[in-house]
Design an enzyme around this catalytic site. Structure first.
Site, mmCIF file in Angstrom:
data_model
loop_
_atom_site.group_PDB
_atom_site.id
_atom_site.type_symbol
_atom_site.label_atom_id
_atom_site.label_comp_id
_atom_site.label_asym_id
_atom_site.label_seq_id
_atom_site.Cartn_x
_atom_site.Cartn_y
_atom_site.Cartn_z
ATOM 1 N N GLU A 286 0.794 -1.220 0.000
ATOM 2 C CA GLU A 286 0.000 0.000 0.000
ATOM 3 C C GLU A 286 0.824 1.267 0.000
ATOM 4 O O GLU A 286 0.467 2.253 0.661
ATOM 5 C CB GLU A 286 -0.925 0.000 1.222
ATOM 6 C CG GLU A 286 -0.242 0.014 2.584
ATOM 7 C CD GLU A 286 0.140 -1.331 3.163
ATOM 8 O OE1 GLU A 286 0.458 -1.411 4.353
ATOM 9 O OE2 GLU A 286 0.114 -2.335 2.402
ATOM 10 N N HIS A 310 -8.367 -3.756 -0.965
ATOM 11 C CA HIS A 310 -7.610 -3.874 0.287
ATOM 12 C C HIS A 310 -6.519 -2.806 0.355
ATOM 13 O O HIS A 310 -6.392 -2.096 1.366
ATOM 14 C CB HIS A 310 -6.987 -5.268 0.379
ATOM 15 C CG HIS A 310 -6.220 -5.516 1.639
ATOM 16 N ND1 HIS A 310 -6.786 -6.071 2.762
ATOM 17 C CD2 HIS A 310 -4.921 -5.264 1.970
ATOM 18 C CE1 HIS A 310 -5.886 -6.151 3.726
ATOM 19 N NE2 HIS A 310 -4.734 -5.666 3.266
ATOM 20 N N GLU A 311 -5.746 -2.673 -0.716
ATOM 21 C CA GLU A 311 -4.657 -1.685 -0.698
ATOM 22 C C GLU A 311 -5.203 -0.259 -0.641
ATOM 23 O O GLU A 311 -4.610 0.619 -0.002
ATOM 24 C CB GLU A 311 -3.753 -1.866 -1.919
ATOM 25 C CG GLU A 311 -3.182 -3.273 -2.093
ATOM 26 C CD GLU A 311 -2.539 -3.848 -0.840
ATOM 27 O OE1 GLU A 311 -1.993 -3.069 -0.026
ATOM 28 O OE2 GLU A 311 -2.582 -5.074 -0.652
ATOM 29 N N HIS A 314 -6.044 0.675 2.855
ATOM 30 C CA HIS A 314 -4.863 1.053 3.632
ATOM 31 C C HIS A 314 -4.593 2.554 3.584
ATOM 32 O O HIS A 314 -3.851 3.073 4.430
ATOM 33 C CB HIS A 314 -3.635 0.313 3.099
ATOM 34 C CG HIS A 314 -3.343 -0.972 3.795
ATOM 35 N ND1 HIS A 314 -3.168 -1.052 5.169
ATOM 36 C CD2 HIS A 314 -3.169 -2.240 3.321
ATOM 37 C CE1 HIS A 314 -2.910 -2.307 5.496
ATOM 38 N NE2 HIS A 314 -2.905 -3.052 4.396
ATOM 39 N N GLU A 333 -3.927 -4.084 9.694
ATOM 40 C CA GLU A 333 -4.505 -5.082 8.793
ATOM 41 C C GLU A 333 -5.933 -5.499 9.123
ATOM 42 O O GLU A 333 -6.736 -5.730 8.228
ATOM 43 C CB GLU A 333 -3.607 -6.319 8.710
ATOM 44 C CG GLU A 333 -2.245 -6.039 8.088
ATOM 45 C CD GLU A 333 -2.338 -5.556 6.641
ATOM 46 O OE1 GLU A 333 -3.408 -5.661 6.024
ATOM 47 O OE2 GLU A 333 -1.310 -5.073 6.132
ATOM 48 N N ASP A 390 8.025 -9.894 10.718
ATOM 49 C CA ASP A 390 7.310 -10.698 9.724
ATOM 50 C C ASP A 390 6.596 -11.884 10.368
ATOM 51 O O ASP A 390 5.627 -12.402 9.803
ATOM 52 C CB ASP A 390 8.283 -11.227 8.655
ATOM 53 C CG ASP A 390 8.614 -10.161 7.615
ATOM 54 O OD1 ASP A 390 8.087 -9.041 7.731
ATOM 55 O OD2 ASP A 390 9.398 -10.449 6.696
ATOM 56 N N TYR A 398 -4.810 -10.165 10.185
ATOM 57 C CA TYR A 398 -5.767 -9.837 9.132
ATOM 58 C C TYR A 398 -7.177 -10.313 9.490
ATOM 59 O O TYR A 398 -8.122 -9.517 9.550
ATOM 60 C CB TYR A 398 -5.350 -10.493 7.819
ATOM 61 C CG TYR A 398 -4.138 -9.908 7.155
ATOM 62 C CD1 TYR A 398 -4.260 -9.133 6.006
ATOM 63 C CD2 TYR A 398 -2.854 -10.142 7.645
ATOM 64 C CE1 TYR A 398 -3.149 -8.603 5.368
ATOM 65 C CE2 TYR A 398 -1.731 -9.615 7.023
ATOM 66 C CZ TYR A 398 -1.884 -8.850 5.880
ATOM 67 O OH TYR A 398 -0.782 -8.321 5.258
#
Length: 618
Positions: A286, A310-311, A314, A333, A390, A398
């Site tokens: 994003e 979705h992006e 953001h 998220e 990560d 999410y």
């Protein structure tokens, strides 16, 4: 007179003391967090001027990163740096002392720069190296057009420090300008105001006037062109992909308009998408004003464009209001998935949105099963101290985050929840927040205000899923499940019932194969629907997973799986397939393919698959 002078002296002394006290008070208080060496409460960057050259022959970016700083009477400022060659540093134009501290395998080195209390600007002269993790340099044959090389960055979560020395914490926000020199036949674009055509000399100038977190600073360089969709939306892509991308994303303006109706004005002026080569490790990223996207969403029928929704979402949750630390990643998220579903519902109807949400719910169940031996990782609020951030970028953030918000919506009512969310984005615009601050805001502005009791603490701080969860229903998926059951019993399937299926229905169909489905049944389905050769990457991915699960080798599926894993670098897709190999005791088969494919993957994907397969490079 002496009394007057004495009084004046006291006033001057008091004024200077106040000024000094005022100077020693930072503009804001930053949270200590484990993924950055920076000490922003002592000295913090506020604006970046980047002047760099992109050299494809040496695969090196070199130049200067110059920062305006707010200095709280500090004697040094600390930046994050990893795998960079630091040549020299200046403070207000004069060479100053600097030191790289001890190297940490995840965080890199603290770059400690000597400054004075009055220092306003620091400039770092530097080069990237062949170990730089954010950059992926691609040869022409690794691109769509196979004519020119390509470069792109991926900064999230803590990789921006591997191509720019910076205070690489999400709670720090900077504006930036950039001057970028690239080969004349290529175009450079960034997460900023972008060119629409190539320059004659390969020099590009960029501005990002809104403050953003460092992980959102991004660049791509390649033989690309631009095609507008509206006066504020459009696509960049290689020439052979441009028309396909333009058709696929032609609803982008409608998406922006729908999002604005829900939660307020789009704050970034332009919303463009660049389709990158297939090695890009995510579905999308994003980056403000310029979303980076995988070509795997180009299906020819707009069926996978929820990723673009979705992006876009953001632009509010993540870019406008940002998680202060990576322990709070769910704030980015979970909110974005919720917003994505609302955009998809507004544009394509509740059935489509609920199918997407059901797939996410299935992903969440799979994630919970995979994390059953580490239940603390199923909490929304994480503790990633000493770990790679990560590790928290999975379905918990999410899909559990989404489920929490959807349950809240159903508890308080959509109308009240929409007002709450709109006010949340507006009141926190261009700032960062953490879980504790959000809970306080939620209690004061929604729950207590409406006399509602909700188990917020359980949802956020406890593992697993609370009992009071929203139940996501999809009539279309129930029909799909019925068809699967009938097929398993009879070996017959009514093709007419599948004629108008969406890719989401096909995905649900394939994912719901029972464990005891035999290879003859797999062959029958493949012969009927040619699933091995599906042009939809999502359907292909779940089919290849099931082929491995059921030891199916018909219709050259093994060759197709190898081709897919060699050509596609999207981490979710390839990790799903490699995981299936490992789960079915076929790790040796996976390693044979991985050794061929590994050089085509971005470091983000490489790190995941290396750990999964126990791969050690020679």
């Amino acid at each position: 007179m002496k009394k007057a002078l004495l009084l004046l002296g006291c006033v001057i002394l008091l004024f200077s003391s106040c000024q000094k006290a005022k100077k020693q008070t930072p503009l804001m208080t930053y949270i200590e967090e484990p993924h950055s060496f920076a000490k922003p409460n002592e000295a913090v960057i506020t604006h970046l001027d980047l002047d760099i050259k992109v050299d494809f022959d040496t695969e090196i970016i070199s130049g200067t990163a110059s920062y305006l700083i707010n200095n709280n009477d500090a004697s040094e400022i600390i930046l994050d740096s990893k795998f960079l060659e630091i040549e020299k540093v200046q403070a207000d134009g004069t060479d100053t002392n600097f030191k790289l501290g001890a190297f940490d395998s995840q965080l890199g080195n603290p770059l400690k720069i000597a400054i004075k209390p009055e220092t306003k600007r620091i400039t770092v002269f530097y080069k990237t190296t062949d170990k730089t993790e954010a950059l992926q340099w691609l040869k022409p044959q690794q691109t769509a057009d196979k004519a020119q090389p390509f470069l792109f960055t991926q900064g999230q979560a803590i990789l921006t420090r591997t191509w720019i020395p910076i205070q690489d914490s999400p709670q720090i926000r900077v504006t930036y300008n950039a001057k970028v020199a690239v080969p004349a036949q290529l175009m450079a674009v960034m997460s900023a105001e972008n060119p629409k055509t190539k320059t004659a000399d390969g020099v590009y100038n960029f501005k990002m006037t809104q403050p953003i977190s460092p992980y959102l600073i991004a660049i791509a360089v390649g033989d690309i062109a631009y095609k507008p969709i509206s006066n504020r939306t459009g696509v960049y892509a290689e020439k052979s992909m441009l028309d396909k991308a333009h058709f696929e994303f032609s609803d982008m303006e409608n998406m922006v308009a729908s999002a604005e109706k829900l939660y307020g004005k789009y704050a970034w002026e332009q919303f463009d998408v660049i389709v990158l080569p297939p090695s890009f490790p995510f579905g999308g990223m994003e980056n403000p004003r310029l979303t980076f996207a995988t070509p795997t969403v180009i299906a020819g029928d707009k069926s996978l464009t929820s990723l673009i929704a979705h992006e876009l979402a953001h632009s509010w949750s993540g870019n406008l209001v940002t998680n202060a630390t990576w322990d709070d990643f769910w704030l980015n998220e979970g909110f974005t998935v919720y917003f994505e579903m609302r955009i998809m519902e507004a544009l394509y109807g509740k059935d489509r949105a609920n199918m997407l949400a059901r797939i996410g719910r299935q992903d969440l169940e799979e994630e919970l099963e995979g994390l059953k031996d580490s239940p603390n990782d199923t909490k929304l609020k994480l503790d990633l101290n000493g770990r790679n951030p990560d590790d928290g970028m999975n379905s918990i953030a999410y899909d559990k985050g989404y489920l929490f918000l959807r349950t809240l919506e159903e508890t308080v009512g959509r109308e009240k929840f929409d007002v709450f969310l709109k006010n949340y984005f507006e009141s926190h615009a261009f700032s960062t927040t953490n879980t504790e601050k959000f809970i306080k805001y939620l209690n004061e502005n929604l729950l207590e205000k409406n006399g509602i009791t909700f188990n917020t603490e359980e949802w956020i701080y406890q593992p697993g899923i609370p009992e009071n969860q929203a139940i996501i229903v999809s009539d279309k998926f129930e029909q799909v499940e019925s068809i699967v059951q009938d097929f398993v019993k009879t070996n017959n399937i009514d093709q007419e019932k599948t004629n108008n299926w969406t890719p989401q229905e096909w995905v649900h169909f394939v994912r719901n194969f029972p464990e005891d489905m035999n290879t003859e049944q797999m062959q029958l389905l493949d012969s009927t629907f040619n699933l091995t050769n599906s042009n939809n990457s999502y359907i292909a991915m779940v089919w290849y997973e099931q082929a491995i699960n059921h030891d199916y080798h018909g219709n050259n599926v093994d060759e197709k799986i190898e081709t897919f894993l060699t050509e596609v670098g999207r981490r979710w897709y390839v990790s799903t397939i490699y995981k299936a190999f490992k789960r079915n005791n076929k790790t040796d088969d996976a390693l044979v393919i991985y050794k061929k494919a590994r050089n085509n993957y971005h470091s983000v994907t490489v790190n995941t698959i290396d750990a999964m397969l126990g791969f050690v490079s020679e």
